[in-house]
Motif scaffolding. Structure first.
Motif, mmCIF file in Angstrom:
data_model
loop_
_atom_site.group_PDB
_atom_site.id
_atom_site.type_symbol
_atom_site.label_atom_id
_atom_site.label_comp_id
_atom_site.label_asym_id
_atom_site.label_seq_id
_atom_site.Cartn_x
_atom_site.Cartn_y
_atom_site.Cartn_z
ATOM 1 N N GLN A 56 1.220 -1.018 0.216
ATOM 2 C CA GLN A 56 -0.145 0.091 -0.229
ATOM 3 C C GLN A 56 0.627 1.437 0.110
ATOM 4 O OE1 GLN A 56 -1.845 1.401 3.226
ATOM 5 N NE2 GLN A 56 -4.268 1.149 2.351
ATOM 6 N N GLN A 57 1.569 0.994 0.814
ATOM 7 C CA GLN A 57 2.808 2.335 0.913
ATOM 8 C C GLN A 57 3.461 2.526 -0.312
ATOM 9 O OE1 GLN A 57 3.924 4.874 3.668
ATOM 10 N NE2 GLN A 57 1.874 3.004 4.640
ATOM 11 N N GLU A 58 3.545 1.591 -1.560
ATOM 12 C CA GLU A 58 4.817 1.906 -2.791
ATOM 13 C C GLU A 58 3.575 1.879 -3.186
ATOM 14 O OE1 GLU A 58 7.967 -1.521 -1.784
ATOM 15 O OE2 GLU A 58 6.355 -2.117 -3.473
ATOM 16 N N ALA A 59 2.488 1.516 -3.397
ATOM 17 C CA ALA A 59 1.252 2.195 -4.451
ATOM 18 C C ALA A 59 1.381 3.503 -4.354
ATOM 19 C CB ALA A 59 0.051 0.989 -4.281
ATOM 20 N N HIS A 60 0.917 3.720 -2.315
ATOM 21 C CA HIS A 60 0.496 5.601 -2.202
ATOM 22 C C HIS A 60 2.050 6.474 -3.414
ATOM 23 C CE1 HIS A 60 0.104 8.381 1.329
ATOM 24 N NE2 HIS A 60 -0.357 9.329 -0.299
ATOM 25 N N HIS A 61 2.855 6.244 -3.039
ATOM 26 C CA HIS A 61 4.160 6.285 -3.155
ATOM 27 C C HIS A 61 4.472 6.428 -4.927
ATOM 28 C CE1 HIS A 61 8.914 7.795 -4.350
ATOM 29 N NE2 HIS A 61 8.706 8.027 -3.050
ATOM 30 N N ASP A 62 3.712 5.530 -6.092
ATOM 31 C CA ASP A 62 4.323 5.799 -6.964
ATOM 32 C C ASP A 62 2.551 6.530 -7.601
ATOM 33 O OD1 ASP A 62 4.338 1.431 -7.579
ATOM 34 O OD2 ASP A 62 5.430 4.188 -7.315
ATOM 35 N N SER A 63 2.111 6.848 -7.186
ATOM 36 C CA SER A 63 0.472 7.613 -7.032
ATOM 37 C C SER A 63 0.889 8.575 -7.426
ATOM 38 C CB SER A 63 -0.611 7.478 -6.364
ATOM 39 O OG SER A 63 -0.804 7.565 -5.274
ATOM 40 N N ASN A 64 1.513 9.296 -6.158
ATOM 41 C CA ASN A 64 2.496 10.744 -5.951
ATOM 42 C C ASN A 64 3.537 10.994 -6.888
ATOM 43 O OD1 ASN A 64 2.252 12.612 -4.357
ATOM 44 N ND2 ASN A 64 2.380 11.115 -2.772
ATOM 45 N N THR A 65 4.086 9.713 -7.760
ATOM 46 C CA THR A 65 5.007 10.684 -8.396
ATOM 47 C C THR A 65 4.412 9.803 -9.430
ATOM 48 O OG1 THR A 65 6.519 8.643 -7.177
ATOM 49 C CG2 THR A 65 6.957 8.547 -9.565
ATOM 50 N N TYR A 66 3.149 9.535 -9.881
ATOM 51 C CA TYR A 66 2.441 9.836 -10.893
ATOM 52 C C TYR A 66 2.030 10.910 -11.655
ATOM 53 C CZ TYR A 66 0.019 8.425 -15.506
ATOM 54 O OH TYR A 66 -0.830 8.714 -16.051
ATOM 55 N N LEU A 67 1.103 11.293 -10.065
ATOM 56 C CA LEU A 67 0.751 13.159 -10.095
ATOM 57 C C LEU A 67 1.855 13.634 -10.584
ATOM 58 C CD1 LEU A 67 -1.418 14.341 -8.906
ATOM 59 C CD2 LEU A 67 -0.978 14.488 -7.481
ATOM 60 N N CYS A 68 3.140 13.359 -9.708
ATOM 61 C CA CYS A 68 4.208 14.624 -10.353
ATOM 62 C C CYS A 68 4.485 14.896 -11.648
ATOM 63 C CB CYS A 68 5.142 14.452 -8.828
ATOM 64 S SG CYS A 68 6.449 15.509 -9.495
ATOM 65 N N LEU A 69 4.096 13.388 -12.170
ATOM 66 C CA LEU A 69 5.147 13.761 -13.712
ATOM 67 C C LEU A 69 4.042 14.631 -14.574
ATOM 68 C CD1 LEU A 69 6.066 12.055 -15.698
ATOM 69 C CD2 LEU A 69 5.263 10.390 -15.742
ATOM 70 N N LEU A 70 2.519 14.074 -14.347
ATOM 71 C CA LEU A 70 1.339 14.299 -14.895
ATOM 72 C C LEU A 70 1.509 15.854 -14.863
ATOM 73 C CD1 LEU A 70 -1.376 12.183 -14.470
ATOM 74 C CD2 LEU A 70 -0.526 12.130 -16.603
ATOM 75 N N GLY A 71 1.774 16.262 -13.852
ATOM 76 C CA GLY A 71 1.520 17.946 -13.638
ATOM 77 C C GLY A 71 2.424 18.680 -13.978
ATOM 78 N N SER A 72 4.155 18.101 -13.048
ATOM 79 C CA SER A 72 4.661 19.313 -13.552
ATOM 80 C C SER A 72 5.259 18.633 -15.537
ATOM 81 C CB SER A 72 6.426 18.874 -12.924
ATOM 82 O OG SER A 72 5.767 17.348 -13.273
ATOM 83 N N THR A 73 4.580 17.967 -16.181
ATOM 84 C CA THR A 73 4.819 17.722 -17.712
ATOM 85 C C THR A 73 3.899 18.920 -18.460
ATOM 86 O OG1 THR A 73 3.630 15.759 -17.248
ATOM 87 C CG2 THR A 73 5.350 16.452 -18.820
ATOM 88 N N ARG A 74 3.122 19.252 -17.372
ATOM 89 C CA ARG A 74 1.906 20.171 -18.190
ATOM 90 C C ARG A 74 1.867 21.129 -17.649
ATOM 91 N NH1 ARG A 74 -3.728 21.696 -16.788
ATOM 92 N NH2 ARG A 74 -3.337 21.024 -14.509
ATOM 93 N N THR A 75 2.829 21.740 -16.878
ATOM 94 C CA THR A 75 2.972 22.802 -16.222
ATOM 95 C C THR A 75 4.224 23.675 -17.270
ATOM 96 O OG1 THR A 75 2.771 22.447 -14.179
ATOM 97 C CG2 THR A 75 3.518 24.171 -14.175
ATOM 98 N N HIS A 76 5.518 22.601 -17.247
ATOM 99 C CA HIS A 76 6.578 22.550 -18.071
ATOM 100 C C HIS A 76 5.549 23.123 -19.352
ATOM 101 C CE1 HIS A 76 9.182 21.351 -20.271
ATOM 102 N NE2 HIS A 76 10.230 22.325 -19.768
ATOM 103 N N LEU A 77 5.273 22.446 -19.979
ATOM 104 C CA LEU A 77 4.729 22.486 -21.525
ATOM 105 C C LEU A 77 3.902 24.287 -21.168
ATOM 106 C CD1 LEU A 77 4.484 21.497 -23.945
ATOM 107 C CD2 LEU A 77 2.260 20.568 -23.648
ATOM 108 N N ALA A 78 3.445 24.564 -20.286
ATOM 109 C CA ALA A 78 2.277 25.863 -20.005
ATOM 110 C C ALA A 78 3.831 26.669 -20.253
ATOM 111 C CB ALA A 78 1.365 25.670 -19.080
ATOM 112 N N LEU A 79 4.626 26.782 -19.474
ATOM 113 C CA LEU A 79 5.405 27.501 -19.501
ATOM 114 C C LEU A 79 6.137 27.807 -20.499
ATOM 115 C CD1 LEU A 79 7.153 27.173 -16.097
ATOM 116 C CD2 LEU A 79 6.317 29.180 -16.305
#
Lengths: 110, 285
Positions: free
Chosen positions: A53-76
């Motif tokens: 469960q901890q591993e899945a939680h960390h992975d989900s956080n990582t994926y959220l970071c990936l999606l969010g930062s690629t979108r922000t980076h593209l906007a910038l």
């Protein structure tokens, strides 16, 4: 040490990012189904400290970071670096100058 | 009814590579052209889907064409999660394809093609070489507040990794950096050998991005989140930003790019090394 947002917030964050990047059909996409499936599977655990469960939680956080930062980076990128080359007039106008004009042409032009 | 052969012509006119000409009857074999960086490719597909092939590998389909790597090989992902993540990257493209936003695709392509023909041992050696100039071990002497900040933020991570792997790393403010004992190197080498080739590709990528072996292992071992690791990697820059101010088109741009790449690398490592099974537990009253 990894202080992460609670699972519900991460889940909603991922869905928001998917909606922003894919569009209104995001809830029929592969990623949506997979993410919801994973969150449901890992929700209930019999262990007090469940490593999966901890591993899945960390992975989900990582994926959220990936999606969010690629979108922000593209906007910038679009905002600051996407304009490409500008014409001579606009380059001069950036510093408040105008291109010189010579009425009547330069003589050797047609 | 006659059907015209649809010739896809690039802006270079007659200088076409055989890949670009796609007659209707060969649609399934069409390579996705990564072509040159100058020509902006538009999104030429409507739907993205995945399919499973033999051997448990997954392929990506753009409309009816199979995705291929830049090297011409068929794109195969080791498991469903990776395939879905890559498919989502392709699905998120709007009017034009922006390859620099498709981090997971790029990592998969690198692992599949291995364009520089490196072995796992070479990658491990390159990764361990980074340890000698690890960001977290390289300290400044002044200004005093930065020294304090480095001590408070980086020392806990160093202690964690020293305890976790039973090694000595230490930090140094000399220009030569810390002296890494041989046992530390051997321990890490042994640990890195346990990763498969794909995971090692991802791990080396994260190390190169974060400029630190300690922080990379911190993320991979799930001790740090990606945002924390990026912050620690850019500690001095953040310190200067707080003092001199933030420049959005440079600082934020780099920060988000670093976050995206590190997150992609970390996810790549985790997805390449995981395997899941479902075991049903009987409810006992």
């Amino acid at each position: 040490m990894a202080a992460m947002a609670p699972a519900l917030r991460v889940c909603r964050g991922i869905l928001k990012e998917l909606r922003a990047s894919i569009g209104p059909t995001y809830n029929k996409s592969l990623a949506y189904n997979y993410v919801m499936d994973q969150f449901r599977k890992n929700k209930i655990t019999g262990e007090r400290y469940c490593r999966a469960q901890q591993e899945a939680h960390h992975d989900s956080n990582t994926y959220l970071c990936l999606l969010g930062s690629t979108r922000t980076h593209l906007a910038l990128h679009k905002m600051y670096h996407g304009k490409g080359e500008c014409s001579q007039e606009s380059a001069a106008a950036m510093v408040g100058l105008r291109l010189p004009t010579q009425p009547g042409g330069k003589g050797w032009e047609k | 009814m006659f059907r015209r052969l649809v010739r896809l012509q690039g802006p270079l006119g007659n200088i076409l590579s055989p890949d670009k000409v796609c007659p209707r009857n060969q649609q399934l074999r069409c390579a996705v052209n990564y072509s040159s960086a100058l020509v902006e490719k538009g999104r030429f597909y409507k739907d993205v889907s995945i399919s499973q092939s033999e051997g448990g590998l997954y392929e990506i389909n753009l409309d009816r064409r199979k995705l291929k790597t830049p090297g011409g090989k068929l794109f195969t992902a080791p498991n469903e999660a990776m395939a879905i993540a890559v498919a989502t990257e392709w699905d998120a493209q709007k009017d034009t394809l922006k390859y620099y936003t498709m981090h997971l695709t790029t990592l998969c392509n690198t692992a599949l093609d291995n364009p520089t023909h490196r072995t796992k041992e070479q990658m491990i050696s390159a990764a361990l070489k980074f340890l000698e100039t690890d960001t977290v071990c390289y300290r400044v002497d002044e200004p005093h507040s930065l020294v304090e900040l480095q001590k408070n933020e980086w020392d806990p991570v160093l202690h964690w990794i020293e305890n976790r792997y039973n090694v000595t790393i230490g930090s140094s403010s000399s220009i030569l950096g810390p002296a890494i004992p041989k046992e530390t190197n051997d321990t890490f080498r042994q640990h890195l050998k346990s990763y498969n080739f794909w995971s090692m590709t991802g791990l080396e990528f994260v190390i190169t991005q974060l400029k630190s072996v300690v922080l990379a292992i911190g993320v991979i071992d799930r001790h740090l989140s990606v945002e924390q690791a990026v912050l620690l990697s850019r500690l001095e820059e953040e310190y200067q930003i707080k003092y001199w101010g933030n420049v959005e088109w440079a600082h934020d741009y780099e920060s988000y790019e670093l976050r995206a790449r590190t997150a992609a690398g970390a996810l790549f490592v985790h997805l390449s090394s995981e395997s899941s099974t479902v075991k049903r537990k009987l409810m006992q009253n």
